[in-house]
Design a protein around this motif. Structure first.
Motif, mmCIF file in Angstrom:
data_model
loop_
_atom_site.group_PDB
_atom_site.id
_atom_site.type_symbol
_atom_site.label_atom_id
_atom_site.label_comp_id
_atom_site.label_asym_id
_atom_site.label_seq_id
_atom_site.Cartn_x
_atom_site.Cartn_y
_atom_site.Cartn_z
ATOM 1 N N GLU A 98 34.198 42.551 -10.410
ATOM 2 C CA GLU A 98 33.144 41.723 -10.986
ATOM 3 C C GLU A 98 33.060 41.969 -12.482
ATOM 4 N N ASN B 223 28.506 32.275 -4.867
ATOM 5 C CA ASN B 223 28.134 33.240 -3.830
ATOM 6 C C ASN B 223 29.373 33.583 -2.995
ATOM 7 N N ASP B 224 29.199 34.524 -2.080
ATOM 8 C CA ASP B 224 30.353 35.052 -1.339
ATOM 9 C C ASP B 224 31.143 33.959 -0.629
ATOM 10 N N LYS B 225 30.405 33.057 0.029
ATOM 11 C CA LYS B 225 31.070 31.982 0.786
ATOM 12 C C LYS B 225 31.916 31.098 -0.124
ATOM 13 N N GLN C 232 34.958 32.882 -1.369
ATOM 14 C CA GLN C 232 36.012 32.921 -0.348
ATOM 15 C C GLN C 232 36.795 31.622 -0.328
ATOM 16 N N ARG D 163 41.688 40.716 0.645
ATOM 17 C CA ARG D 163 40.477 40.145 0.051
ATOM 18 C C ARG D 163 40.831 38.988 -0.873
ATOM 19 N N THR E 299 37.019 37.333 5.112
ATOM 20 C CA THR E 299 35.675 37.873 5.289
ATOM 21 C C THR E 299 35.824 39.331 5.690
ATOM 22 N N SER E 300 34.721 40.094 5.663
ATOM 23 C CA SER E 300 34.879 41.514 5.982
ATOM 24 C C SER E 300 35.248 41.701 7.452
#
Lengths: 398, 277
Positions: free
Chosen positions: A79, A96-98, A101, B182, B187-188
């Protein structure tokens, strides 16, 4: 043109008290002062540059220069402490995380120095891994994977485990895995540094060939200036976390921004770096065989002031050279073509022939050097003796 | 004087007083499990079971393990300790399964969360080094005499290697592979299931092996609280000073241990080979 990637004031600080370190940095404190005061190290300091679509962008720096950390900021494996990164219009730093991804699955893929392959999976399964993470059905992902496997030249190795492959082969798997997602951006972290020199050169060539077909935006990290110059459309040079120069290889070589860059550039053997393609005049005046007779050739010689012209066919296949005095001779004899006076036994260069390899051409002859396509023999350009001599002898003094 | 013992006593008493029904239902469940396993083991004649186990050992761990299983179990039958051996085996299987079911998830959690790892470590040290007999007392208070307190004590004693080796296995997964995973948008959960667990599997299976071995050693001690099985024979040898009986029981335990060890180890080795080739 809207840049594919826009890196805006990216700063990366490692340590606990980043807030304070960041403030000190804004006030102009040095890295050493910040380290003494807060215990934080500054990994990347206010890096800003744009990367254009389809560009092969190389970030070059020695170890500890922050280049790998900066690269990891682009897909946020690390980050960034402050700053923005835009992919097209999307600000990656605020996702955000989604969403992140999704970007990692579809838009940005990465190739690693140590390959990062899964040892318990076959080549095919490794290459299809990104698609598997996206939930693509097996049949479809295997089909896509098979295509990229063929693209990187691994056909026949699909069912092997990575440990059975050489380093170069393993990195092809890594590359294929990154390409299988069909990303817009390819991040390559010292992708070829773990390979031995011969394989490395070969992989560089293949990557450039692939890039010619794919036109991905590539961000390539290396500590090797020769590699950077060879591959990059543009190069960013980093030192101690700062980007100190961004420019084309030629700009870097000819107008180094700082002492540091020039000390690097000095070590580069230009003769081994600069190739025929960068020296050649790409629009040479030619005598076109069968179209231009002696008359036409002479007219071209007069208008250009040259006494030697390359002779080519209508579709630009290189034949040889014609000389002024011999064309005059032919004309006096009343011949309609220049066929008899084309000197066909001449050395030619290919676009990737280096100046070093062209050295024998200087000694041998007073003709310019024709640069032809290695397969089709089409004339791509012409290097004058003057250009060649200056490049080989005078580059340091210019 | 600091009387820690007093506080612990109070705590245990408080637990038994307030959680009586809970312990009772746990007891019933565990008892049913042990009985079920024992029933399955007893469903076929002894010689069929021996043959099946020998074939299994041969397929997994090679012919020497197969022959050893055949002769070893034959010897146990010949000595007349077959029922006790099956009782012990049932206890081990149930305790080890529960220990793994609790231990492996904790191991995963500790690997992914530093804080959890830090908290777990002293607890695991405690579980592993506290003399095994000490567990037996509260176990009896909670569950009365019999198999269930034996299982309880065995679980506590046998769980630490499962937790520790799971954590170790996951932490040993190369950083570049985790990073690569990653970078492709895993996802984790995907990271855990598709990368970390498969790569940690040889180490985790070594933990499974250790857990089963430790369960075996504890099951013998558990005979002191009437858990039955081979431990009872060893205990009889000790308390009645019957050297011969004690050794016979001991030999049966050793045979069982070697068979279980070879079979469980073979799983880890197979995987290791597959990943290193």
């Amino acid at each position: 043109m809207i840049p594919k990637l826009k890196i805006e004031n990216i700063t990366l600080i490692f340590g606990r008290d980043r807030e304070k370190a960041l403030n000190m940095l804004h006030e102009g404190a040095s890295k050493a002062e910040i380290l003494a005061e807060t215990g934080c190290t500054v990994g990347v300091k206010e890096a800003s540059f744009d990367i254009q679509p389809g560009e092969f962008f190389v970030i070059m720096g020695l170890s500890g220069s922050g280049k790998s950390s900066l690269l990891r900021c682009l897909n946020r494996l690390i980050e960034p402490t402050s700053g923005n990164i835009f992919l097209n219009d999307t600000n990656i730093t605020t996702l955000n995380d989604k969403e992140l991804q999704q970007i990692r699955r579809k838009e940005i893929s990465m190739v690693f120095q140590q390959f990062g392959l899964l040892p318990h999976r076959t080549v095919m399964e490794n290459v299809a891994f990104g698609l598997e993470l996206q939930g693509v059905p097996v049949a479809e992902r295997n089909e896509k994977a098979a295509k990229v496997i063929e693209l990187v030249g691994l056909k026949g190795y699909e069912q092997q485990l990575p440990s059975g492959l050489s380093g170069g082969m393993q990195q092809r798997v890594g590359l294929a895995r990154a390409l299988a997602n069909d990303p817009e951006v390819l991040l390559m972290d010292e992708a070829f540094s773990a390979l031995d020199p011969l394989i490395r050169t070969q992989m560089q060539d293949e990557l450039m060939d692939l890039q010619e077909k794919m036109h991905k935006t590539i961000v390539f990290i290396t500590h090797d200036l020769d590699e950077a110059i060879r591959l990059g459309d543009r190069i960013a040079i980093m030192k101690d976390g700062e980007v100190i120069q961004v420019g084309t290889p030629e700009e870097i070589l000819t107008t180094p921004a700082t002492e540091y860059v020039s000390s690097f550039v000095e070590k580069v053997d230009r003769k081994a770096v600069i190739t025929a393609s960068s020296l050649m005049d790409t629009k040479p005046v030619t005598a076109i065989f069968r179209k231009d007779g002696p008359e036409g050739s002479l007219r071209k010689m007069r208008s250009t002031g040259l006494n030697i012209l390359p002779a080519v066919t209508i579709d630009k296949h290189f034949l040889g050279f014609v000389y002024l005095h011999e064309v005059l001779e032919v004309k006096r004899r009343g011949d309609k073509t220049i066929e008899a006076v084309i000197h066909r036994e001449v050395p030619v260069a290919y676009p990737d022939t280096t100046v070093e390899q062209m050295l024998p051409f200087i000694a041998e002859t007073d003709k310019p050097v024709a640069v032809v396509h290695p397969e089709t023999n089409k004339l791509l350009g012409l290097i004058s003796q003057t250009a060649l001599i200056i490049e080989t002898t005078g580059s340091q003094t210019l | 004087m600091i009387k820690i013992g007093k506080y612990i006593e109070h705590f245990i008493n408080w637990l038994t007083l307030h959680f009586g029904p809970f312990f009772k239902s746990v007891k019933h469940i565990v008892e049913a499990m042990v009985n079920a396993v024992q029933w399955v083991l007893g469903i076929m004649p002894w010689y069929v079971l021996i043959l099946l186990l020998a074939i299994f050992a041969w397929r997994r761990a090679g012919w020497s393990a197969g022959v050893f299983t055949l002769l070893g179990l034959g010897l146990i039958y010949g000595m007349g300790y077959w029922p006790q051996t099956m009782e012990t085996l049932a206890l081990i299987l149930v305790s080890a399964c529960i220990a793994l079911l609790i231990g492996i998830p904790f191991g995963i959690w500790a690997a992914r969360n530093n804080m959890v790892g830090k908290i777990l470590r002293p607890i695991l040290d405690f579980m592993q080094t506290m003399p095994a007999f000490v567990y037996l007392i509260p176990a009896v208070l909670f569950f009365g005499l019999g198999k269930v307190p034996g299982v309880f004590a065995t679980i506590i004693f046998a769980m630490p290697p499962a937790v520790r080796l799971t954590t170790l296995g996951i932490q040993q997964v190369p950083k570049d592979i985790v990073e690569a995973t990653r970078s492709f948008g895993a996802t984790s959960t995907q990271l855990l299931l598709k990368v970390e667990l498969p790569l940690a599997m040889p180490t985790i299976l070594a933990g499974v092996n250790q857990t089963i071995m430790m369960a075996l050693s504890m099951v013998v001690i558990a005979a002191m609280i009437a858990a039955g099985g081979l431990g009872e024979i060893v205990l009889k040898g000790i308390t009645q000073l019957k050297i011969g009986v004690g050794f016979e029981g001991g030999i049966a335990v050793v045979i069982l241990a070697i068979i279980l060890d070879r079979i469980t180890q073979s799983f880890g080795k197979k995987r290791m080979k597959k990943t290193s080739n």
